[in-house]
Motif scaffolding. Sequence first.
Motif, PDB file in Angstrom:
ATOM      1  N   UNK A 110       0.865  -1.179   0.243  1.00 56.68           N
ATOM      2  CA  UNK A 110       0.058   0.039   0.058  1.00 56.68           C
ATOM      3  C   UNK A 110       0.749   1.106  -0.055  1.00 56.68           C
ATOM      4  N   UNK A 111       1.876   1.302   0.637  1.00 56.96           N
ATOM      5  CA  UNK A 111       2.683   2.382   0.809  1.00 56.96           C
ATOM      6  C   UNK A 111       3.408   2.449  -0.568  1.00 56.96           C
ATOM      7  N   UNK A 112       3.639   1.616  -1.127  1.00 51.40           N
ATOM      8  CA  UNK A 112       4.400   1.690  -2.412  1.00 51.40           C
ATOM      9  C   UNK A 112       3.484   2.445  -3.684  1.00 51.40           C
ATOM     10  N   UNK A 113       2.059   1.746  -3.427  1.00 48.37           N
ATOM     11  CA  UNK A 113       1.004   2.208  -4.223  1.00 48.37           C
ATOM     12  C   UNK A 113       0.694   3.954  -4.316  1.00 48.37           C
ATOM     13  N   UNK A 114       0.696   4.157  -2.630  1.00 48.66           N
ATOM     14  CA  UNK A 114       0.179   5.684  -2.603  1.00 48.66           C
ATOM     15  C   UNK A 114       1.536   6.483  -2.730  1.00 48.66           C
ATOM     16  N   UNK A 115       2.689   5.958  -3.042  1.00 47.05           N
ATOM     17  CA  UNK A 115       3.826   6.830  -3.095  1.00 47.05           C
ATOM     18  C   UNK A 115       4.726   7.233  -2.043  1.00 47.05           C
ATOM     19  N   UNK A 116       4.445   6.592  -1.189  1.00 51.30           N
ATOM     20  CA  UNK A 116       5.534   6.963   0.335  1.00 51.30           C
ATOM     21  C   UNK A 116       6.636   6.068   0.143  1.00 51.30           C
ATOM     22  N   UNK A 117       6.936   4.845  -0.449  1.00 46.87           N
ATOM     23  CA  UNK A 117       7.964   4.291  -0.600  1.00 46.87           C
ATOM     24  C   UNK A 117       8.385   4.222  -2.201  1.00 46.87           C
TER      25      UNK A 117
END
Length: 244
Positions: free
Chosen positions: A44-51
Amino acid sequence: MIDIRDFHVRYGNNHVVRGIDLAVAKGECVGIVGESGCGKSTLLRCLVGLEHGWQGHVAIDGKPVGQRRTHEELARVQMVFQDPFGSLHPRHRIGRALSEPARCMGLPHGRDRIATALEEVGLPAAFADRFPHELSGGQRQRVAIARALIVEPPVVLLDEPTSALDVSVQAEILNLLSDRRDERELTYVLVSHDLSVVAHMCDRVLVMQEGCFVDQLTPEDIGAGRASHPYARHLIAASFPDAA
């Protein structure tokens, strides 16, 4: 709405997400369940742009996205986090918490817009002048949902949005999310440890173990205790002893 292929996440020698594929249709709600550390929240963090340290193909609404996002790409995917207190700045009033994302995305962010955003999640407009500590856990999570929705994203990611709440409040938040999904044709990806939550919310459920999807279930499968993979059967047996 979401298309992920051959997706990997590594932290040094730790291969957290291992070549997964995921396709989510517009308006669909897909759940991801699995033990802590299996990679579901990292996804999820990759999808939202945090990772940013991922590899593979990711497209949102038919448009490929990279590790660094434009404002328009960031606005397409928003996230509701697990801890409704920790995700809100303790020294910012609720009105500021809601206005900042809208302002950053070039959207209306005046008091009328904030009042509308609060009313859409069942809170009075006067809450704009309160601080997070003056709200209950359920009210804070409603604010977090309003903050995600105020930039009008087509995709919302839900990272255990009810796990920090009392059982009596969980159903209210889940029903609120379901209502907003129906009204706006939102696409959800919901991560949870609670199979009863995903069975209530989701059209289908992916079981994740050690960075891979090992099984796919429907709510009917969960209710009947049906699963192909031993780990999925173990999760059902732990959550619904009578169904296993």
